[in-house]
Motif scaffolding. Structure first.
Motif, short mmCIF file in Angstrom:
data_model
loop_
_atom_site.label_atom_id
_atom_site.label_comp_id
_atom_site.label_asym_id
_atom_site.label_seq_id
_atom_site.Cartn_x
_atom_site.Cartn_y
_atom_site.Cartn_z
N LYS A 93 10.54 18.97 7.76
CA LYS A 93 10.86 18.19 9.03
C LYS A 93 9.73 17.59 9.63
O LYS A 93 9.63 17.37 10.91
N ALA A 94 8.76 17.30 8.71
CA ALA A 94 7.35 16.70 9.20
C ALA A 94 7.12 15.37 8.56
O ALA A 94 8.10 15.03 7.76
N GLU A 95 6.60 14.51 9.47
CA GLU A 95 6.17 13.26 9.16
C GLU A 95 5.11 12.77 9.35
O GLU A 95 4.31 13.29 10.71
N MET A 96 4.23 12.22 8.37
CA MET A 96 2.89 11.95 8.77
C MET A 96 2.92 10.57 9.50
O MET A 96 3.58 9.66 9.26
N ILE A 97 2.26 10.39 10.48
CA ILE A 97 2.28 9.46 11.53
C ILE A 97 0.88 8.74 11.54
O ILE A 97 0.87 7.78 12.33
N TYR A 98 0.06 9.23 11.12
CA TYR A 98 -1.39 8.66 11.24
C TYR A 98 -2.36 9.21 10.03
O TYR A 98 -2.29 10.64 9.95
N HIS A 99 -3.16 8.46 9.61
CA HIS A 99 -4.36 9.02 8.97
C HIS A 99 -5.43 8.19 8.76
O HIS A 99 -5.25 6.78 8.95
N THR A 100 -6.58 8.73 8.65
CA THR A 100 -7.80 7.79 8.73
C THR A 100 -8.98 8.60 8.15
O THR A 100 -8.88 9.61 7.56
N LYS A 101 -9.94 7.70 7.70
CA LYS A 101 -11.08 8.18 7.01
C LYS A 101 -12.33 8.09 8.10
O LYS A 101 -12.53 6.80 8.63
N ARG A 102 -12.72 9.19 8.49
CA ARG A 102 -14.02 9.21 9.58
C ARG A 102 -15.19 9.23 8.87
O ARG A 102 -15.60 10.49 8.34
N GLU A 103 -16.10 8.24 8.71
CA GLU A 103 -17.39 8.21 7.95
C GLU A 103 -18.32 9.07 8.72
O GLU A 103 -19.11 9.71 8.06
N ASP A 104 -18.15 9.08 10.02
CA ASP A 104 -19.38 9.71 10.77
C ASP A 104 -19.30 11.26 10.89
O ASP A 104 -20.19 11.83 10.81
N GLN A 106 -17.68 12.61 7.89
CA GLN A 106 -17.12 12.89 6.52
C GLN A 106 -15.85 13.63 6.31
O GLN A 106 -15.88 14.56 5.83
N GLU A 107 -14.77 13.00 7.04
CA GLU A 107 -13.54 13.70 6.85
C GLU A 107 -12.02 12.71 6.57
O GLU A 107 -12.43 11.70 7.00
N PHE A 108 -11.26 13.20 5.74
CA PHE A 108 -10.04 12.39 5.70
C PHE A 108 -9.26 13.22 6.97
O PHE A 108 -9.31 14.48 7.08
N TYR A 109 -8.60 12.35 7.86
CA TYR A 109 -7.79 13.12 8.72
C TYR A 109 -6.45 12.65 8.96
O TYR A 109 -6.02 11.29 8.73
N ASP A 110 -5.44 13.61 8.67
CA ASP A 110 -4.06 13.34 8.86
C ASP A 110 -3.41 13.96 10.00
O ASP A 110 -3.83 15.03 10.32
N VAL A 111 -2.44 13.07 10.55
CA VAL A 111 -1.53 13.67 11.61
C VAL A 111 -0.10 13.82 11.44
O VAL A 111 0.48 12.75 10.93
N TRP A 112 0.44 14.89 11.57
CA TRP A 112 1.72 15.20 11.10
C TRP A 112 2.44 15.29 12.67
O TRP A 112 2.09 15.81 13.76
N LEU A 113 3.81 14.78 12.51
CA LEU A 113 4.80 15.00 13.54
C LEU A 113 5.96 15.91 13.26
O LEU A 113 6.46 15.81 12.23
N PHE A 114 6.01 17.17 14.15
CA PHE A 114 7.22 18.01 13.94
C PHE A 114 8.20 17.87 15.25
O PHE A 114 7.49 17.70 16.35
N HIS A 115 9.57 18.02 14.68
CA HIS A 115 10.33 18.05 15.92
C HIS A 115 10.70 19.55 16.04
O HIS A 115 11.17 20.12 14.96
N ALA A 116 10.74 20.15 16.99
CA ALA A 116 11.08 21.54 17.42
C ALA A 116 11.24 22.06 18.86
O ALA A 116 10.22 21.51 19.58
N ASP A 117 12.06 22.71 19.06
CA ASP A 117 12.30 23.13 20.62
C ASP A 117 11.57 24.62 20.70
O ASP A 117 12.15 25.48 20.04
N VAL A 118 10.46 24.67 21.13
CA VAL A 118 9.75 26.09 21.24
C VAL A 118 9.74 26.28 22.58
O VAL A 118 9.45 25.67 23.38
N ASP A 119 10.18 27.69 22.89
CA ASP A 119 9.89 28.37 24.35
C ASP A 119 8.51 28.88 24.30
O ASP A 119 8.05 29.35 23.69
#
Length: 161
Positions: A93-104, A106-119
């Motif tokens: 139930k995950a969706e990748m919503i953003y990704h980038t390469k941060r040169e400064d 030295q990383e690849f950065y992925d952002v995931w979105l999850f739908h969940a009702d958490v108490d």
């Protein structure tokens, strides 16, 4: 236990090399980091507050960290949330919503979105990482960004919406 990271070339291909956490990433190579946003059925986003002994002390953020050697991006995001908040997320139930390469840094950065009702009362915060949790709506999130309460590397929020 020593945390090991896979190293990637500039095209995001694994090089077959690994690096222990804390050792500088060699020039021209990158490691992989992730963030996991959790949104509930009311449209609120789960934020955690960084421990005061960490960099960017007491800033609010979505959960994230470095992907371990042998893991893929999604598995790393699910693991980080389990470690820091005790929440078990469904990777289907995950969706990748953003990704980038941060040169400064030295990383690849992925952002995931999850739908969940958490108490919130059922969250188990990792004592060395997290000191608070809260649900925030979209407008509250934008306000926190502009008031400097969010981790400064979360600079892509307005692109999320």
């Amino acid at each position: 236990m020593l945390e090991m990271w896979d190293l990637y070339n500039g095209k995001r291909e694994k090089t077959g090399k690994v690096l222990p956490r804390g050792v500088p990433v060699p020039k021209g190579l990158y490691h992989l980091t992730v963030s996991a946003w959790i949104v509930n059925s009311q449209g609120q986003y789960l934020l955690s507050q960084r421990h005061p002994q960490k960099t960017y002390p007491l800033c609010w953020e979505c959960t994230g960290g470095s992907v371990l050697a042998g893991e893929d991006s999604l598995s790393g995001a699910v693991r980080e949330v389990k470690e820091e908040l005790g929440i078990i997320l469904n990777p289907f139930k995950a969706e990748m919503i953003y990704h980038t390469k941060r040169e400064d840094i030295q990383e690849f950065y992925d952002v995931w979105l999850f739908h969940a009702d958490v108490d919130i009362s059922e969250i188990t915060m990792q004592e060395t990482e997290v000191v608070g949790v809260q649900w925030v709506n979209r407008d509250g999130l934008i306000d926190m960004l502009h008031s400097g309460k969010l981790h400064p590397m979360i600079d892509y929020i307005e692109e999320m919406f």
